[in-house]
Design a protein around this motif. Structure first.
Motif, short mmCIF file in Angstrom:
data_model
loop_
_atom_site.label_atom_id
_atom_site.label_comp_id
_atom_site.label_asym_id
_atom_site.label_seq_id
_atom_site.Cartn_x
_atom_site.Cartn_y
_atom_site.Cartn_z
N SER A 128 -10.49 12.54 1.87
CA SER A 128 -11.15 11.28 2.23
C SER A 128 -10.30 10.60 3.29
O SER A 128 -9.11 10.87 3.42
N GLU A 129 -10.91 9.73 4.04
CA GLU A 129 -10.19 9.11 5.16
C GLU A 129 -10.70 7.70 5.39
O GLU A 129 -11.81 7.33 4.98
N VAL A 130 -9.88 6.93 6.07
CA VAL A 130 -10.26 5.58 6.44
C VAL A 130 -9.43 5.16 7.64
O VAL A 130 -8.30 5.65 7.84
N THR A 131 -9.98 4.30 8.46
CA THR A 131 -9.24 3.69 9.57
C THR A 131 -9.05 2.22 9.23
O THR A 131 -10.02 1.47 9.13
N LEU A 132 -7.83 1.83 9.02
CA LEU A 132 -7.52 0.46 8.62
C LEU A 132 -7.49 -0.46 9.83
O LEU A 132 -6.90 -0.14 10.87
N GLN A 133 -8.11 -1.61 9.67
CA GLN A 133 -8.12 -2.66 10.69
C GLN A 133 -7.22 -3.81 10.23
O GLN A 133 -6.89 -3.92 9.04
N PRO A 134 -6.82 -4.68 11.14
CA PRO A 134 -6.00 -5.83 10.72
C PRO A 134 -6.69 -6.63 9.61
O PRO A 134 -7.89 -6.92 9.69
N GLY A 135 -5.93 -6.93 8.58
CA GLY A 135 -6.47 -7.67 7.45
C GLY A 135 -6.85 -6.80 6.28
O GLY A 135 -7.11 -7.32 5.18
N ASP A 136 -6.91 -5.48 6.47
CA ASP A 136 -7.27 -4.56 5.39
C ASP A 136 -6.06 -4.24 4.51
O ASP A 136 -4.93 -4.16 4.99
N ALA A 137 -6.33 -3.97 3.24
CA ALA A 137 -5.32 -3.45 2.31
C ALA A 137 -5.91 -2.23 1.62
O ALA A 137 -7.03 -2.28 1.11
N LEU A 138 -5.18 -1.13 1.61
CA LEU A 138 -5.63 0.12 0.99
C LEU A 138 -4.83 0.37 -0.28
O LEU A 138 -3.59 0.42 -0.24
N PHE A 139 -5.53 0.51 -1.40
CA PHE A 139 -4.88 0.90 -2.64
C PHE A 139 -4.78 2.42 -2.69
O PHE A 139 -5.79 3.12 -2.61
N ILE A 140 -3.53 2.93 -2.81
CA ILE A 140 -3.27 4.36 -2.93
C ILE A 140 -2.64 4.62 -4.29
O ILE A 140 -1.51 4.19 -4.54
N PRO A 141 -3.33 5.30 -5.19
CA PRO A 141 -2.76 5.54 -6.53
C PRO A 141 -1.51 6.41 -6.47
O PRO A 141 -1.35 7.24 -5.56
N SER A 142 -0.63 6.21 -7.41
CA SER A 142 0.58 7.04 -7.47
C SER A 142 0.19 8.50 -7.63
O SER A 142 -0.76 8.85 -8.32
N GLY A 143 0.95 9.37 -6.95
CA GLY A 143 0.70 10.81 -7.04
C GLY A 143 -0.34 11.32 -6.07
O GLY A 143 -0.45 12.55 -5.90
N MET A 144 -1.09 10.44 -5.41
CA MET A 144 -2.11 10.90 -4.47
C MET A 144 -1.45 11.20 -3.12
O MET A 144 -0.72 10.37 -2.57
N TYR A 145 -1.71 12.37 -2.60
CA TYR A 145 -1.14 12.76 -1.31
C TYR A 145 -1.84 12.00 -0.19
O TYR A 145 -3.07 11.86 -0.19
#
Length: 427
Positions: free
Chosen positions: A394-411
């Protein structure tokens, strides 16, 4: 603790003579402060400072000669002398007393320079100590006295960050899945915990940083350079998935900014990156510009474990890896591309790369060392890790103001599409 460190230095068998020299000079420097003999304090502290480093690296056992090298290198901003964070993480060869002695000596050098009105030199000793793990409270009185005197030094007109993105990678035939996106204002902490945190599902919270002063204060580099341009920061130069072309240096933030954050930077040029550095701890005034996401408190009793800065130009990247902590990656300025793989698929990709390079498939090696060598974009990606062609992501392009939650252990793999300023909170 410093007394214990001196005693431990004296007991080291393999480098007893040099340990004794460091201990003697450190003790003499402390004694000189009691007599307010700051010239003697500075001279002795510099010998202890350089001696601790010399014994650690084993590059030189000539303590006075090494001291002269350190003095000479000050004019070159210490660039070629200290590979700072790799030193801290290695534990100074398993001898904490060396780090303790180095930090104590740096503090004494700074004190002597402060008394002698050598303000720039004093603050650079302080920054070296902070970067290597000195507690901020130890050095706060000197930092608070020096910082106002040196602000605005070296700042000049700098253009704001621009949004000139790199074309996305087109090597892979698989159509990536999209990461969920939720308006931060519509996602309660309880819903976040139930829907995403408890299920280890990544999500982008759009507008999560809308109340961060950093979105405005850091939007133009002039203000940031005026505020912290005089401070030393650790900068990775090159690509850390290509060890032969990677190195780490200390330089002022102003110099880093002018070399790597100006608009129009060539995406193919060698990048510079302030990566995984506790800049907020080193320069606490920056903390007022950021916030702790409200979704962390409902998921972690301990709160934030660590906050890292990730500042870099076009083309900076963090190769495929995982973190042991849950993670909020917060995009302040610029555009950042993130690709995520499940733990099982990430491990499979890494092992395919290991086999090609005839490396042992050892989980501990994967976690600690090998991951830095796995890139997922570019012409050589498929050749270096063939399973990239078959694994979904999965993929995303972060823009200013965004916050991405990445679970522990996820590459995950991260790349800057423009000059970019980000911080992340591990929790």
């Amino acid at each position: 603790q410093t007394s214990a460190g001196i005693a431990e230095l004296r007991e080291l068998g393999t480098s007893d003579l040099d340990a004794a020299a460091v201990a003697d000079n450190l003790r003499a420097a402390f004694a000189a402060t009691k007599n307010k003999d700051w010239i003697e304090c500075g001279a002795r502290a510099r010998l202890a400072f350089s001696g601790a480093w010399a014994v650690h690296t084993r590059d030189s056992l000539d303590v006075p000669g090494c001291a002269q090298v350190f003095e000479d290198s000050t004019a070159h901003e210490f660039d070629e002398v200290v590979s700072c964070r790799s030193t801290a993480s290695s534990g100074w060869g398993g001898q904490p007393c060396w780090l303790e002695s180095f930090v104590a000596a740096a503090a004494l050098c700074a004190a002597a320079d402060l008394v002698a009105l050598r303000h720039v030199e004093a603050l650079r000793y302080i920054d070296r100590a902070l970067i290597l793990g000195a507690p901020y409270d130890l050095l706060a009185p000197m930092t608070d006295a020096l910082d106002p005197l040196l602000k605005n030094q070296g700042s000049e007109s700098v253009e704001p960050l621009v949004q000139a993105a790199i074309e996305p990678d087109a090597l892979h035939n698989r159509s990536p899945s999209r990461i969920d996106v939720s308006e931060a204002s519509n996602l309660s902490p309880a819903t976040f915990k139930k829907k995403y945190f408890s299920t280890s599902t990544p999500v982008v919270l759009s507008g999560a940083l809308n109340d961060w002063p950093a979105l405005h204060r850091w939007s133009n580099l002039n203000a940031l350079e005026s505020s912290i341009g005089h401070r030393l920061v650790p900068v990775e130069i090159g690509w850390n998935d290509t060890p032969s072309s990677w190195s780490e240096h200390l330089m002022t933030f102003a110099r880093f900014s002018r070399m790597f954050l100006r608009s129009g930077a060539d995406a193919q040029a060698t990048p510079g990156y302030i990566a995984q550095h506790s800049l907020i701890d080193q320069i606490p005034e920056l903390r007022r510009d950021i916030r702790v996401p409200i979704w962390i408190d409902c998921c972690s009793r301990a709160g934030v474990e660590r906050t890292n800065a990730w500042f870099g130009g076009v083309g900076t990247r963090t190769p495929l890896h995982f973190d042991s902590f849950d993670n909020f990656l917060c995009q302040i300025k610029g555009i950042k591309y993130v690709r995520l793989y499940t733990k099982a698929d990430g491990e499979s990709i890494v092992r395919s790369s290991l086999r090609l390079r005839k490396k042992p498939e050892d989980t501990s090696a994967v976690a600690l060392n090998v991951l830095k060598c796995v890139n997922v974009e570019g012409e050589d990606a498929l050749r270096s890790a063939p399973e990239l062609a078959t694994k979904p992501y999965s993929e995303v392009t972060l823009q200013p103001g965004d916050a991405l939650f990445i679970p522990s252990g996820m590459y995950h793999y991260v790349a800057s599409r423009t000059p970019s300023l980000s911080v992340n909170h591990w929790f």
